[in-house]
Design an enzyme around this catalytic site. Structure first.
Site, PDB file in Angstrom:
ATOM      1  N   GLN A 179       0.807  -1.225   0.000  1.00 23.37           N
ATOM      2  CA  GLN A 179       0.000   0.000   0.000  1.00 23.37           C
ATOM      3  C   GLN A 179       0.840   1.275   0.000  1.00 23.37           C
ATOM      4  O   GLN A 179       0.297   2.365  -0.196  1.00 23.37           O
ATOM      5  CB  GLN A 179      -0.931   0.021   1.224  1.00 23.37           C
ATOM      6  CG  GLN A 179      -2.103  -0.950   1.116  1.00 23.37           C
ATOM      7  CD  GLN A 179      -3.106  -0.557   0.030  1.00 23.37           C
ATOM      8  OE1 GLN A 179      -3.298   0.627  -0.270  1.00 23.37           O
ATOM      9  NE2 GLN A 179      -3.740  -1.547  -0.568  1.00 23.37           N
ATOM     10  N   SER A 199       3.547  -4.500  -5.169  1.00 25.88           N
ATOM     11  CA  SER A 199       2.688  -4.999  -6.235  1.00 25.88           C
ATOM     12  C   SER A 199       2.369  -3.877  -7.223  1.00 25.88           C
ATOM     13  O   SER A 199       1.931  -2.798  -6.823  1.00 25.88           O
ATOM     14  CB  SER A 199       1.396  -5.541  -5.627  1.00 25.88           C
ATOM     15  OG  SER A 199       0.505  -5.913  -6.644  1.00 25.88           O
ATOM     16  N   ALA A 200       2.569  -4.138  -8.521  1.00 29.60           N
ATOM     17  CA  ALA A 200       2.474  -3.089  -9.536  1.00 29.60           C
ATOM     18  C   ALA A 200       1.071  -2.492  -9.684  1.00 29.60           C
ATOM     19  O   ALA A 200       0.924  -1.291  -9.901  1.00 29.60           O
ATOM     20  CB  ALA A 200       2.928  -3.638 -10.893  1.00 29.60           C
ATOM     21  N   HIS A 201       0.030  -3.322  -9.541  1.00 21.55           N
ATOM     22  CA  HIS A 201      -1.313  -2.795  -9.835  1.00 21.55           C
ATOM     23  C   HIS A 201      -1.846  -1.860  -8.754  1.00 21.55           C
ATOM     24  O   HIS A 201      -2.903  -1.264  -8.922  1.00 21.55           O
ATOM     25  CB  HIS A 201      -2.302  -3.930 -10.143  1.00 21.55           C
ATOM     26  CG  HIS A 201      -2.805  -4.691  -8.952  1.00 21.55           C
ATOM     27  ND1 HIS A 201      -4.032  -4.441  -8.389  1.00 21.55           N
ATOM     28  CD2 HIS A 201      -2.260  -5.692  -8.232  1.00 21.55           C
ATOM     29  CE1 HIS A 201      -4.222  -5.284  -7.376  1.00 21.55           C
ATOM     30  NE2 HIS A 201      -3.152  -6.051  -7.261  1.00 21.55           N
ATOM     31  N   CYS A 325     -10.911  -8.698  -0.275  1.00 27.65           N
ATOM     32  CA  CYS A 325     -10.956 -10.127   0.051  1.00 27.65           C
ATOM     33  C   CYS A 325     -12.046 -10.448   1.053  1.00 27.65           C
ATOM     34  O   CYS A 325     -12.539 -11.562   1.098  1.00 27.65           O
ATOM     35  CB  CYS A 325      -9.608 -10.564   0.600  1.00 27.65           C
ATOM     36  SG  CYS A 325      -8.249  -9.771  -0.246  1.00 27.65           S
TER      37      CYS A 325
HETATM   38  C1  LIG Z   1      -3.344  -5.772  -2.633  1.00 28.15           C
HETATM   39  C2  LIG Z   1      -2.532  -6.177  -1.463  1.00 28.15           C
HETATM   40  C3  LIG Z   1      -1.834  -7.400  -1.457  1.00 28.15           C
HETATM   41  C4  LIG Z   1      -1.949  -8.400  -2.562  1.00 28.15           C
HETATM   42  O1  LIG Z   1      -1.318  -7.983  -3.738  1.00 28.15           O
HETATM   43  P1  LIG Z   1      -1.693  -8.711  -5.120  1.00 28.15           P
HETATM   44  O2  LIG Z   1      -0.723  -8.159  -6.100  1.00 28.15           O
HETATM   45  O3  LIG Z   1      -3.111  -8.315  -5.426  1.00 28.15           O
HETATM   46  O4  LIG Z   1      -1.533 -10.168  -4.905  1.00 28.15           O
HETATM   47  C5  LIG Z   1      -1.044  -7.687  -0.362  1.00 28.15           C
HETATM   48  N1  LIG Z   1      -0.932  -6.835   0.666  1.00 28.15           N
HETATM   49  C6  LIG Z   1      -1.582  -5.660   0.695  1.00 28.15           C
HETATM   50  C7  LIG Z   1      -1.390  -4.751   1.859  1.00 28.15           C
HETATM   51  C8  LIG Z   1      -2.405  -5.293  -0.364  1.00 28.15           C
HETATM   52  O5  LIG Z   1      -3.052  -4.126  -0.317  1.00 28.15           O
END
Ligand SMILES: *Cc1c(COP(=O)(O)O)cnc(C)c1O
Length: 393
Positions: A179, A199-201, A325
């Site tokens: 985050q 995480s890229a997205h 989730c």
């Molecule tokens: C979105 C998120 C993840 C998971 O990342 P993905 O790329 O969607 O698997 C893990 N930890 C946090 C804090 C997130 O916000």
């Protein structure tokens, strides 16, 4: 009517510039980076450049970056990888009560395989106390995993303070920074962590790609066995287009970070103020200032978060009740429960997360519909009636 997207903590739209740099690798530049002929060497070069960019943005060296399929894999790799690699030294892991499911459920899994997990509580703002971490250490402790900022309530943890103790005690420290990377400054040296997930997205890059920072010298068992890619740390032909896109997205995010974070903080505080002033029986979740620039999380008493979301959706607003989730399940979020909120209040949660496309007009539009929608739902609640009656007597 155009839609207003306010769920940037779940995912962000990809930037056009990012798509642009990815396209050649989805079309003509399809070489395998492990091949030694020209096409392969071109792909390898792109991969190396992306690794350099990512490392630079985090204050790491390129050899310390392992590309993964996203944040969940990076979390799994860090925790399972460290747990199994260090098993002969001890079997104890410390984590917090408000981790993302990718950390939380990984620890639960390890518990079934003979590891001991200590889950530390947080205070009513969701803050971890560094002294609690220190007090939980035992000689068998191999790993501490505490997230940089929480995806539901936005609270930013004192990672640097926690890492000081762990350094002295030579205990590995992992942080889930999914985050924060691309949103607030993240430097692995300043944070003092050994492992860091991203995480890229979550920063306007493509879905299905991420990375784990692994400090030099840290031993991890691989999660994915196979070829020798990623210096034997993660097998499988690399997602070249995704990795190139991720590096570009992070570089662009870092360039505009200070300005964009400040802009979002102002919009965030304006929305929080509007909600707290105009909607009674409301609680702000998370810390008032130690919070992500784009995070607004509140609980409205006497309503169901899910009903509120559906009502907002019908009015063109995409928001969340917490993490992507947990929505869809009837269990209240473990994060809100860990703050000490009773079940019935935790059920009435709303998370609005702003992004680089969010404008002041979007915030005004939310404030135009939210108070009325909350009121309408409360009028249907038997609990709300009872409370109003009790107060009238
Ligand atoms: C979105 C998120 C993840 C998971 O990342 P993905 O790329 O969607 O698997 C893990 N930890 C946090 C804090 C997130 O916000």
């Amino acid at each position: 009517m155009s839609r207003i997207y306010l769920d940037h903590a779940s995912t962000t739209p990809m930037r056009p510039e990012v798509l642009e740099v990815m396209l050649p690798f989805l079309k003509e530049q399809y070489g395998n980076p492990s091949s030694i002929y020209g096409e392969g060497r071109d792909a390898r070069k792109a991969l190396d450049q992306a690794r350099d960019k990512l490392a630079k943005a985090l204050g790491a060296s390129p050899r310390e970056i392992v590309f993964t399929s996203g944040g969940s894999e990076a979390d799994n790799f860090a925790i399972k990888g460290a747990a199994f690699a260090l098993r002969d030294r001890g079997n104890h892991i410390i984590t917090s009560a408000i981790e993302h499911h990718a950390v939380y459920n990984t620890c639960r899994y390890l518990e079934k395989h003979g590891f001991r997990i200590t889950v530390l509580p947080v205070d009513s703002y969701g803050l971890e106390d560094p002294a609690d971490v220190e007090a939980a250490l035992i000689p068998e402790t191999n790993l501490v995993s505490i997230m940089h900022a929480n995806n539901e309530i936005g609270t930013i943890q004192p990672i640097t303070e926690i890492s000081k103790t762990l350094r002295e005690r030579k205990v590995l420290f992992h942080t889930d920074a999914v985050q924060t990377v691309g949103h607030i400054p993240v430097n692995v040296q300043e944070l003092g962590v050994d492992l860091l997930s991203l995480s890229a997205h979550k920063f306007y890059g493509p879905k299905g790609v991420g990375a784990l920072y692994v400090r030099r010298g840290v031993r991890l068992d691989p999660l994915i066995h196979g070829g020798a890619q990623e210096h034997n740390r993660r097998a499988g032909t690399e997602n070249v287009a995704g990795i190139v896109g991720m590096a570009e997205a992070l570089e662009l995010a870092v360039e505009e970070m200070d300005k964009e974070a400040q802009r979002q903080r102002e919009l965030r505080d304006r929305l929080i103020k509007g909600i707290m002033e105009r909607i009674p029986h409301t609680r702000l979740n998370g810390h008032p200032t130690k919070r992500l620039p784009g995070n607004v999380s509140v609980c409205f008493e006497f309503i169901e978060g899910e009903s509120l979301l559906l009502n907002l959706d019908m009015q063109g607003i995409a928001a969340s009740s917490g993490s992507a989730c947990t929505s869809g399940s009837l269990e209240p979020s473990h994060v809100l429960l860990a703050l000490g909120l009773p079940h019935e209040i935790a059920h009435g949660s709303l998370r609005v997360t702003l992004g680089r496309d969010t404008t002041a007009a979007d915030i005004d539009a939310v404030m135009e519909v939210l108070p009325g929608t909350v009121d309408k739902l409360r009028q249907r609640s038997p609990l709300y009636d009872a409370d109003a009656l009790r107060k009238a007597h």
